[in-house]
Design a protein around this motif. Structure first.
Motif, PDB file in Angstrom:
ATOM      1  N   PRO A 146       0.793  -1.230   0.000  1.00 58.30           N
ATOM      2  CA  PRO A 146       0.000   0.000   0.000  1.00 58.30           C
ATOM      3  C   PRO A 146       0.826   1.282   0.000  1.00 58.30           C
ATOM      4  CG  PRO A 146      -0.014  -1.040   2.155  1.00 58.30           C
ATOM      5  CD  PRO A 146       0.658  -2.001   1.238  1.00 58.30           C
ATOM      6  N   GLU A 147       0.599   2.095  -1.025  1.00 59.79           N
ATOM      7  CA  GLU A 147       1.106   3.466  -1.025  1.00 59.79           C
ATOM      8  C   GLU A 147       0.291   4.256  -0.007  1.00 59.79           C
ATOM      9  OE1 GLU A 147       3.614   4.308  -2.801  1.00 59.79           O
ATOM     10  OE2 GLU A 147       3.716   2.937  -4.513  1.00 59.79           O
ATOM     11  N   LEU A 148       0.719   5.467   0.276  1.00 59.52           N
ATOM     12  CA  LEU A 148      -0.012   6.307   1.240  1.00 59.52           C
ATOM     13  C   LEU A 148      -1.406   6.642   0.745  1.00 59.52           C
ATOM     14  CD1 LEU A 148       2.716   8.916   2.238  1.00 59.52           C
ATOM     15  CD2 LEU A 148       1.988   6.890   3.504  1.00 59.52           C
ATOM     16  N   TRP A 149      -1.512   6.896  -0.557  1.00 59.75           N
ATOM     17  CA  TRP A 149      -2.783   7.269  -1.150  1.00 59.75           C
ATOM     18  C   TRP A 149      -2.694   7.041  -2.651  1.00 59.75           C
ATOM     19  CZ3 TRP A 149       0.618  10.886  -2.769  1.00 59.75           C
ATOM     20  CH2 TRP A 149       1.348  11.630  -1.825  1.00 59.75           C
ATOM     21  N   HIS A 150      -3.871   7.036  -3.304  1.00 58.66           N
ATOM     22  CA  HIS A 150      -3.903   6.889  -4.769  1.00 58.66           C
ATOM     23  C   HIS A 150      -3.354   8.143  -5.424  1.00 58.66           C
ATOM     24  CE1 HIS A 150      -6.282   3.156  -4.740  1.00 58.66           C
ATOM     25  NE2 HIS A 150      -6.826   3.674  -3.651  1.00 58.66           N
ATOM     26  N   ALA A 151      -3.847   9.304  -4.973  1.00 58.39           N
ATOM     27  CA  ALA A 151      -3.323  10.584  -5.445  1.00 58.39           C
ATOM     28  C   ALA A 151      -3.200  11.474  -4.219  1.00 58.39           C
ATOM     29  CB  ALA A 151      -4.272  11.216  -6.462  1.00 58.39           C
ATOM     30  N   GLU A 152      -2.289  12.414  -4.247  1.00 58.49           N
ATOM     31  CA  GLU A 152      -2.048  13.232  -3.067  1.00 58.49           C
ATOM     32  C   GLU A 152      -3.324  13.965  -2.652  1.00 58.49           C
ATOM     33  OE1 GLU A 152      -0.690  13.362  -5.940  1.00 58.49           O
ATOM     34  OE2 GLU A 152      -0.229  15.385  -6.630  1.00 58.49           O
ATOM     35  N   PRO A 153      -3.604  13.953  -1.335  1.00 60.13           N
ATOM     36  CA  PRO A 153      -4.858  14.550  -0.859  1.00 60.13           C
ATOM     37  C   PRO A 153      -4.919  16.064  -1.088  1.00 60.13           C
ATOM     38  CG  PRO A 153      -3.710  13.347   0.898  1.00 60.13           C
ATOM     39  CD  PRO A 153      -2.807  13.347  -0.273  1.00 60.13           C
ATOM     40  N   ARG A 154      -6.151  16.538  -1.244  1.00 65.46           N
ATOM     41  CA  ARG A 154      -6.416  17.963  -1.500  1.00 65.46           C
ATOM     42  C   ARG A 154      -6.709  18.716  -0.202  1.00 65.46           C
ATOM     43  NH1 ARG A 154      -9.755  15.561  -4.450  1.00 65.46           N
ATOM     44  NH2 ARG A 154     -11.490  15.968  -3.032  1.00 65.46           N
ATOM     45  N   GLY A 155      -6.654  20.038  -0.327  1.00 60.25           N
ATOM     46  CA  GLY A 155      -7.182  20.917   0.708  1.00 60.25           C
ATOM     47  C   GLY A 155      -6.600  20.621   2.080  1.00 60.25           C
TER      48      GLY A 155
END
Lengths: 112, 307
Positions: free
Chosen positions: B136-145
Protein backbone atom coordinates in the motif's frame (compact mmCIF):
# COMPACT_ATOMS: atom_id res chain seq x y z
CA UNK A 1 -17.08 51.04 -8.91
CA UNK A 2 -20.18 51.71 -6.83
CA UNK A 3 -19.44 53.48 -3.55
CA UNK A 4 -20.03 51.36 -0.43
CA UNK A 5 -23.38 51.96 1.24
CA UNK A 6 -23.81 53.30 4.76
CA UNK A 7 -25.31 50.93 7.29
CA UNK A 8 -26.84 52.53 10.37
CA UNK A 9 -27.91 50.62 13.44
CA UNK A 10 -31.01 52.09 15.08
CA UNK A 11 -30.21 50.46 18.43
CA UNK A 12 -26.88 52.18 19.08
CA UNK A 13 -26.38 54.64 16.21
CA UNK A 14 -23.32 52.74 14.99
CA UNK A 15 -22.55 53.40 11.34
CA UNK A 16 -20.26 51.53 9.01
CA UNK A 17 -19.76 51.10 5.27
CA UNK A 18 -20.63 48.00 3.30
CA UNK A 19 -19.98 47.39 -0.40
CA UNK A 20 -22.75 45.73 -2.43
CA UNK A 21 -21.01 42.38 -2.69
CA UNK A 22 -20.31 41.96 1.02
CA UNK A 23 -22.58 40.79 3.82
CA UNK A 24 -23.49 43.49 6.36
CA UNK A 25 -22.20 41.36 9.25
CA UNK A 26 -18.91 40.61 7.50
CA UNK A 27 -18.35 44.31 6.69
CA UNK A 28 -19.09 45.24 10.31
CA UNK A 29 -16.65 42.65 11.66
CA UNK A 30 -13.94 43.56 9.16
CA UNK A 31 -14.12 47.20 10.30
CA UNK A 32 -13.90 46.22 13.96
CA UNK A 33 -17.46 47.23 14.88
CA UNK A 34 -19.56 45.27 17.36
CA UNK A 35 -23.17 46.25 16.80
CA UNK A 36 -24.58 42.83 15.78
CA UNK A 37 -23.75 39.50 17.47
CA UNK A 38 -21.56 37.25 15.30
CA UNK A 39 -22.36 33.54 15.07
CA UNK A 40 -21.72 31.26 12.11
CA UNK A 41 -21.63 34.12 9.53
CA UNK A 42 -23.21 31.75 7.00
CA UNK A 43 -26.97 31.99 7.39
CA UNK A 44 -27.41 29.01 9.70
CA UNK A 45 -27.44 29.86 13.39
CA UNK A 46 -29.78 32.86 13.50
CA UNK A 47 -27.71 34.90 15.95
CA UNK A 48 -27.43 37.97 13.70
CA UNK A 49 -31.17 38.31 13.00
CA UNK A 50 -32.05 41.94 12.21
CA UNK A 51 -34.96 43.91 10.82
CA UNK A 52 -34.13 46.21 7.93
CA UNK A 53 -36.33 49.29 8.41
CA UNK A 54 -35.10 51.38 5.47
CA UNK A 55 -33.33 50.65 2.22
CA UNK A 56 -32.99 47.97 -0.41
CA UNK A 57 -30.97 44.80 -0.14
CA UNK A 58 -30.45 41.40 -1.69
CA UNK A 59 -30.61 38.37 0.64
CA UNK A 60 -28.48 35.23 0.31
CA UNK A 61 -29.51 31.73 1.42
CA UNK A 62 -30.44 31.56 5.10
CA UNK A 63 -32.05 29.06 7.43
CA UNK A 64 -35.83 29.14 7.12
CA UNK A 65 -36.01 28.07 10.75
CA UNK A 66 -34.88 31.58 11.73
CA UNK A 67 -36.38 33.54 8.85
CA UNK A 68 -39.49 31.86 7.41
CA UNK A 69 -40.06 32.90 3.79
CA UNK A 70 -43.23 34.84 4.63
CA UNK A 71 -41.29 37.00 7.12
CA UNK A 72 -38.52 38.13 4.76
CA UNK A 73 -41.00 40.57 3.23
CA UNK A 74 -41.33 42.28 6.60
CA UNK A 75 -37.61 43.07 6.46
CA UNK A 76 -36.32 40.32 8.73
CA UNK A 77 -33.06 38.77 7.62
CA UNK A 78 -29.78 37.41 8.94
CA UNK A 79 -27.24 40.23 8.69
CA UNK A 80 -24.57 37.84 7.38
CA UNK A 81 -26.76 37.28 4.29
CA UNK A 82 -27.83 40.88 3.70
CA UNK A 83 -26.13 42.47 0.68
CA UNK A 84 -27.04 46.20 0.56
CA UNK A 85 -28.24 47.85 -2.63
CA UNK A 86 -28.72 51.24 -0.97
CA UNK A 87 -27.95 52.79 2.40
CA UNK A 88 -29.67 50.71 5.09
CA UNK A 89 -31.14 51.36 8.52
CA UNK A 90 -31.61 48.29 10.65
CA UNK A 91 -32.20 47.13 14.19
CA UNK A 92 -31.51 43.97 16.14
CA UNK A 93 -34.37 41.49 16.38
CA UNK A 94 -36.06 41.54 19.78
CA UNK A 95 -36.96 38.48 21.81
CA UNK A 96 -40.58 38.83 20.70
CA UNK A 97 -39.49 39.13 17.05
CA UNK A 98 -37.64 35.85 17.46
CA UNK A 99 -40.59 34.17 19.12
CA UNK A 100 -42.96 35.17 16.35
CA UNK A 101 -40.52 34.01 13.67
CA UNK A 102 -39.48 30.66 15.15
CA UNK A 103 -40.96 27.78 13.22
CA UNK A 104 -40.33 24.13 12.84
CA UNK A 105 -39.00 23.97 9.34
CA UNK A 106 -40.95 21.22 7.58
CA UNK A 107 -38.10 20.11 5.34
CA UNK A 108 -36.01 19.34 8.40
CA UNK A 109 -38.26 16.41 9.17
CA UNK A 110 -37.85 14.71 5.82
CA UNK A 111 -34.22 13.83 6.04
CA UNK A 112 -34.29 10.07 6.23
CA UNK B 1 -9.45 -8.11 22.73
CA UNK B 2 -10.26 -6.23 19.57
CA UNK B 3 -13.43 -4.17 19.33
CA UNK B 4 -16.34 -6.44 18.50
CA UNK B 5 -19.58 -4.48 18.93
CA UNK B 6 -20.01 -0.94 17.67
CA UNK B 7 -16.81 -0.16 15.76
CA UNK B 8 -16.84 3.53 14.86
CA UNK B 9 -18.88 6.39 13.43
CA UNK B 10 -20.04 5.41 9.94
CA UNK B 11 -21.68 8.32 8.16
CA UNK B 12 -23.44 11.54 9.01
CA UNK B 13 -26.13 13.25 6.92
CA UNK B 14 -25.89 17.03 7.02
CA UNK B 15 -28.44 19.53 5.67
CA UNK B 16 -27.05 22.37 3.55
CA UNK B 17 -28.71 25.45 2.09
CA UNK B 18 -26.75 25.51 -1.17
CA UNK B 19 -25.20 22.33 -2.58
CA UNK B 20 -22.75 24.10 -4.87
CA UNK B 21 -21.26 26.07 -1.98
CA UNK B 22 -21.30 22.98 0.24
CA UNK B 23 -19.33 20.95 -2.31
CA UNK B 24 -16.72 23.66 -2.68
CA UNK B 25 -16.37 23.54 1.11
CA UNK B 26 -16.35 19.80 1.81
CA UNK B 27 -14.65 18.64 -1.40
CA UNK B 28 -12.26 21.44 -2.34
CA UNK B 29 -11.39 22.85 1.09
CA UNK B 30 -11.67 19.95 3.54
CA UNK B 31 -10.53 17.58 0.78
CA UNK B 32 -13.22 14.87 0.77
CA UNK B 33 -13.94 12.95 -2.45
CA UNK B 34 -17.39 12.87 -4.01
CA UNK B 35 -18.30 9.22 -4.58
CA UNK B 36 -21.78 9.67 -6.03
CA UNK B 37 -24.81 11.90 -6.40
CA UNK B 38 -28.20 10.28 -5.79
CA UNK B 39 -31.28 10.73 -7.98
CA UNK B 40 -32.71 12.87 -5.17
CA UNK B 41 -29.71 15.21 -5.32
CA UNK B 42 -27.99 13.98 -2.17
CA UNK B 43 -24.21 13.91 -2.52
CA UNK B 44 -22.14 11.15 -0.95
CA UNK B 45 -18.54 11.83 0.06
CA UNK B 46 -15.66 10.10 1.79
CA UNK B 47 -12.21 10.99 3.05
CA UNK B 48 -9.22 9.54 1.22
CA UNK B 49 -8.17 7.26 4.08
CA UNK B 50 -11.59 5.63 4.60
CA UNK B 51 -12.35 2.19 3.16
CA UNK B 52 -16.16 2.48 3.29
CA UNK B 53 -18.25 3.82 0.40
CA UNK B 54 -19.17 7.09 2.12
CA UNK B 55 -18.94 8.89 5.45
CA UNK B 56 -20.73 12.17 4.71
CA UNK B 57 -24.05 12.72 2.97
CA UNK B 58 -25.11 16.25 2.03
CA UNK B 59 -28.82 16.98 1.57
CA UNK B 60 -30.06 20.34 0.32
CA UNK B 61 -32.78 21.73 2.59
CA UNK B 62 -34.27 24.98 3.89
CA UNK B 63 -32.46 24.78 7.18
CA UNK B 64 -29.04 23.44 8.14
CA UNK B 65 -28.37 20.82 10.82
CA UNK B 66 -27.96 17.08 11.10
CA UNK B 67 -30.49 14.53 9.82
CA UNK B 68 -28.80 11.51 11.42
CA UNK B 69 -25.49 10.02 12.43
CA UNK B 70 -24.63 6.35 12.12
CA UNK B 71 -22.30 3.82 13.67
CA UNK B 72 -20.87 0.78 11.97
CA UNK B 73 -21.06 -2.49 13.92
CA UNK B 74 -18.89 -5.59 13.50
CA UNK B 75 -21.24 -7.85 11.52
CA UNK B 76 -24.88 -8.72 10.83
CA UNK B 77 -25.04 -11.05 13.85
CA UNK B 78 -23.90 -8.24 16.12
CA UNK B 79 -26.48 -5.96 14.50
CA UNK B 80 -29.18 -8.48 15.51
CA UNK B 81 -27.76 -8.65 19.02
CA UNK B 82 -27.80 -4.87 19.40
CA UNK B 83 -31.29 -4.71 17.91
CA UNK B 84 -32.50 -7.01 20.65
CA UNK B 85 -30.71 -5.00 23.35
CA UNK B 86 -32.28 -1.76 22.12
CA UNK B 87 -35.75 -3.32 22.07
CA UNK B 88 -35.23 -4.81 25.55
CA UNK B 89 -34.12 -1.35 26.69
CA UNK B 90 -37.41 0.11 25.51
CA UNK B 91 -35.99 1.94 22.49
CA UNK B 92 -38.27 2.17 19.45
CA UNK B 93 -36.18 0.81 16.60
CA UNK B 94 -37.09 1.04 12.95
CA UNK B 95 -35.46 -1.51 10.66
CA UNK B 96 -34.72 -0.19 7.18
CA UNK B 97 -34.05 -2.91 4.64
CA UNK B 98 -30.98 -2.99 2.42
CA UNK B 99 -31.23 -0.80 -0.64
CA UNK B 100 -32.59 2.21 1.22
CA UNK B 101 -29.20 3.87 1.05
CA UNK B 102 -26.62 3.39 -1.71
CA UNK B 103 -24.05 0.70 -0.90
CA UNK B 104 -25.37 0.17 2.67
CA UNK B 105 -27.07 -2.98 3.95
CA UNK B 106 -29.97 -3.06 6.36
CA UNK B 107 -30.02 -0.30 8.94
CA UNK B 108 -31.46 0.13 12.40
CA UNK B 109 -32.76 3.62 13.11
CA UNK B 110 -33.75 5.11 16.45
CA UNK B 111 -34.17 8.49 18.10
CA UNK B 112 -32.05 9.09 21.21
CA UNK B 113 -33.47 10.91 24.27
CA UNK B 114 -31.68 14.06 23.03
CA UNK B 115 -33.90 14.04 19.92
CA UNK B 116 -31.14 13.02 17.52
CA UNK B 117 -31.68 10.23 15.02
CA UNK B 118 -28.99 7.54 14.99
CA UNK B 119 -28.48 4.54 12.76
CA UNK B 120 -26.58 1.30 13.11
CA UNK B 121 -25.44 -0.80 10.16
CA UNK B 122 -23.01 -3.66 9.60
CA UNK B 123 -22.63 -3.84 5.82
CA UNK B 124 -21.37 -1.20 3.43
CA UNK B 125 -19.47 -1.54 0.18
CA UNK B 126 -15.80 -0.67 0.01
CA UNK B 127 -14.93 2.16 -2.33
CA UNK B 128 -12.13 1.63 -4.88
CA UNK B 129 -10.52 4.93 -3.85
CA UNK B 130 -10.10 3.69 -0.29
CA UNK B 131 -6.68 2.86 1.16
CA UNK B 132 -4.58 0.36 -0.83
CA UNK B 133 -4.07 -3.08 0.68
CA UNK B 134 -1.34 -4.64 -1.49
CA UNK B 135 2.03 -2.98 -1.10
CA UNK B 136 0.00 0.00 0.00
CA UNK B 137 1.11 3.47 -1.03
CA UNK B 138 -0.01 6.31 1.24
CA UNK B 139 -2.78 7.27 -1.15
CA UNK B 140 -3.90 6.89 -4.77
CA UNK B 141 -3.32 10.58 -5.44
CA UNK B 142 -2.05 13.23 -3.07
CA UNK B 143 -4.86 14.55 -0.86
CA UNK B 144 -6.42 17.96 -1.50
CA UNK B 145 -7.18 20.92 0.71
CA UNK B 146 -7.02 20.22 4.43
CA UNK B 147 -6.22 16.55 3.70
CA UNK B 148 -8.87 15.14 6.07
CA UNK B 149 -8.23 11.45 6.81
CA UNK B 150 -11.67 10.53 8.09
CA UNK B 151 -15.00 11.65 9.50
CA UNK B 152 -14.22 11.26 13.18
CA UNK B 153 -17.10 12.21 15.50
CA UNK B 154 -19.98 14.59 16.17
CA UNK B 155 -20.69 16.86 19.11
CA UNK B 156 -24.45 17.14 19.55
CA UNK B 157 -26.55 19.40 21.77
CA UNK B 158 -29.77 18.14 23.33
CA UNK B 159 -31.85 18.14 26.49
CA UNK B 160 -31.74 14.63 27.94
CA UNK B 161 -28.05 13.82 27.69
CA UNK B 162 -28.33 11.53 30.73
CA UNK B 163 -30.83 9.36 28.88
CA UNK B 164 -28.73 9.34 25.71
CA UNK B 165 -25.57 8.53 27.66
CA UNK B 166 -27.32 5.61 29.36
CA UNK B 167 -28.53 4.31 26.00
CA UNK B 168 -25.08 4.40 24.43
CA UNK B 169 -23.35 2.93 27.50
CA UNK B 170 -25.82 0.31 28.69
CA UNK B 171 -27.24 -0.87 25.37
CA UNK B 172 -24.49 -0.19 22.83
CA UNK B 173 -21.34 -0.69 24.91
CA UNK B 174 -19.88 2.83 24.77
CA UNK B 175 -17.69 4.14 27.63
CA UNK B 176 -17.42 7.66 29.02
CA UNK B 177 -13.88 8.94 28.63
CA UNK B 178 -14.31 12.45 29.93
CA UNK B 179 -17.03 14.75 31.30
CA UNK B 180 -17.84 18.22 32.63
CA UNK B 181 -19.79 18.21 35.89
CA UNK B 182 -21.44 21.07 37.85
CA UNK B 183 -20.95 21.38 41.63
CA UNK B 184 -24.34 19.72 42.20
CA UNK B 185 -23.24 16.71 40.17
CA UNK B 186 -25.10 17.45 36.94
CA UNK B 187 -23.23 16.28 33.87
CA UNK B 188 -23.32 19.09 31.29
CA UNK B 189 -20.98 17.47 28.76
CA UNK B 190 -20.09 13.85 28.20
CA UNK B 191 -17.59 12.29 25.80
CA UNK B 192 -18.34 8.75 24.69
CA UNK B 193 -16.06 6.23 23.00
CA UNK B 194 -16.99 2.94 21.35
CA UNK B 195 -13.37 1.96 20.79
CA UNK B 196 -9.97 3.40 21.63
CA UNK B 197 -10.46 6.98 20.50
CA UNK B 198 -10.91 9.76 23.06
CA UNK B 199 -14.42 10.28 21.66
CA UNK B 200 -16.73 9.00 18.95
CA UNK B 201 -19.74 10.99 20.14
CA UNK B 202 -19.98 13.96 22.47
CA UNK B 203 -23.13 15.34 24.04
CA UNK B 204 -23.73 18.73 25.67
CA UNK B 205 -26.81 19.67 27.68
CA UNK B 206 -28.96 22.24 25.89
CA UNK B 207 -32.53 23.58 26.07
CA UNK B 208 -33.74 22.21 22.76
CA UNK B 209 -33.55 18.79 21.19
CA UNK B 210 -31.66 17.55 18.19
CA UNK B 211 -29.04 20.26 17.64
CA UNK B 212 -25.72 19.90 15.85
CA UNK B 213 -22.69 21.56 17.41
CA UNK B 214 -20.09 20.18 15.02
CA UNK B 215 -19.05 17.45 12.62
CA UNK B 216 -15.38 16.64 13.03
CA UNK B 217 -12.73 15.45 10.59
CA UNK B 218 -9.39 13.99 11.60
CA UNK B 219 -6.07 15.34 10.32
CA UNK B 220 -2.65 13.72 10.46
CA UNK B 221 -0.73 16.28 12.49
CA UNK B 222 -0.57 19.66 14.23
CA UNK B 223 1.25 20.80 11.10
CA UNK B 224 -1.83 19.88 9.07
CA UNK B 225 -4.01 21.87 11.49
CA UNK B 226 -1.82 24.87 10.60
CA UNK B 227 -2.18 24.08 6.90
CA UNK B 228 -5.97 23.97 7.39
CA UNK B 229 -5.81 27.41 9.05
CA UNK B 230 -3.86 28.74 6.05
CA UNK B 231 -6.62 27.48 3.74
CA UNK B 232 -9.35 29.06 5.89
CA UNK B 233 -7.69 32.48 5.70
CA UNK B 234 -6.86 32.18 2.00
CA UNK B 235 -10.50 31.51 1.13
CA UNK B 236 -12.04 33.80 3.78
CA UNK B 237 -13.82 30.89 5.44
CA UNK B 238 -15.83 31.55 8.59
CA UNK B 239 -13.63 30.53 11.54
CA UNK B 240 -15.05 30.05 15.02
CA UNK B 241 -11.84 29.55 17.02
CA UNK B 242 -8.34 28.16 16.63
CA UNK B 243 -5.89 26.78 15.93
CA UNK B 244 -5.96 25.83 19.59
CA UNK B 245 -6.15 22.73 21.77
CA UNK B 246 -8.93 21.11 23.76
CA UNK B 247 -8.19 20.20 27.37
CA UNK B 248 -10.81 17.49 26.94
CA UNK B 249 -9.38 14.78 24.63
CA UNK B 250 -6.22 16.97 24.15
CA UNK B 251 -7.08 17.34 20.46
CA UNK B 252 -5.39 20.15 18.49
CA UNK B 253 -8.20 21.85 16.71
CA UNK B 254 -9.92 24.51 14.63
CA UNK B 255 -13.67 25.11 14.72
CA UNK B 256 -15.09 26.69 11.58
CA UNK B 257 -18.39 26.86 9.72
CA UNK B 258 -19.57 25.40 6.44
CA UNK B 259 -21.36 27.76 4.01
CA UNK B 260 -24.72 26.86 5.62
CA UNK B 261 -23.57 27.63 9.16
CA UNK B 262 -22.98 24.05 10.30
CA UNK B 263 -19.91 23.99 12.52
CA UNK B 264 -17.06 21.74 11.43
CA UNK B 265 -13.89 20.79 13.23
CA UNK B 266 -10.57 19.61 11.92
CA UNK B 267 -8.29 18.22 14.56
CA UNK B 268 -5.22 16.11 15.22
CA UNK B 269 -4.01 14.20 18.24
CA UNK B 270 -6.12 13.12 21.19
CA UNK B 271 -5.19 10.38 23.60
CA UNK B 272 -5.75 6.64 23.30
CA UNK B 273 -8.52 5.26 25.49
CA UNK B 274 -8.58 1.79 27.04
CA UNK B 275 -11.76 0.45 28.65
CA UNK B 276 -10.06 0.20 32.07
CA UNK B 277 -9.20 3.91 32.14
CA UNK B 278 -10.88 6.03 34.80
CA UNK B 279 -13.22 8.81 33.66
CA UNK B 280 -11.52 12.22 33.47
CA UNK B 281 -13.70 14.91 35.05
CA UNK B 282 -13.66 18.70 34.66
CA UNK B 283 -15.52 21.00 37.02
CA UNK B 284 -17.54 23.86 35.55
CA UNK B 285 -15.21 26.47 37.06
CA UNK B 286 -12.45 25.09 34.80
CA UNK B 287 -14.68 24.60 31.75
CA UNK B 288 -12.81 27.28 29.77
CA UNK B 289 -9.60 25.26 29.94
CA UNK B 290 -11.53 22.03 29.35
CA UNK B 291 -12.85 23.26 26.01
CA UNK B 292 -10.14 25.70 24.84
CA UNK B 293 -6.91 24.89 26.67
CA UNK B 294 -4.91 27.85 25.38
CA UNK B 295 -7.58 30.58 25.65
CA UNK B 296 -8.76 29.18 29.03
CA UNK B 297 -12.22 30.65 28.36
CA UNK B 298 -15.20 29.68 26.25
CA UNK B 299 -16.06 32.01 23.42
CA UNK B 300 -19.67 33.23 23.29
CA UNK B 301 -20.39 31.03 20.32
CA UNK B 302 -19.55 27.72 21.99
CA UNK B 303 -22.79 27.52 23.96
CA UNK B 304 -25.13 29.45 21.67
CA UNK B 305 -24.30 28.76 18.03
CA UNK B 306 -25.74 25.46 16.82
CA UNK B 307 -27.74 24.30 13.81
Amino acid sequence: MVEPHTIEMEDCGTQFRCPEGEGVLQAMERQGRRAIPVGCRNGGCGLCLVKITEGQFRAGPMSRRHVPAEHSEQGFALACRVYPQSDLRLRLATVSDRQSLQTECPSGQKGR
Amino acid sequence: MAISGVLRPGYVQVRVLDMKAALEHYRDRIGLDVVMTGDDGRVYLKAYDEFDHHSLILREADEPGMDFMSFKVMNEGMLDELHEKLLDGGVAVEEISAGGMPSVGRRLSFIAPTGHRFELFASIGLHPTGPMVNNPELWHAEPRGMRALRFDHCLLYGDDIDGAKALFMDLLGFAVTEQVVTPDGTVIATFLSCGMKAHDLALVRHDSKGKLHHVSFYLESWHDVGHAADIMSRYNMSVDIGPTRHGITRGQTIYFFDPSGNRNEVFAGGYTFYPDHPVRTWSTDEVGKAIFYYERALNDRFMTVVT
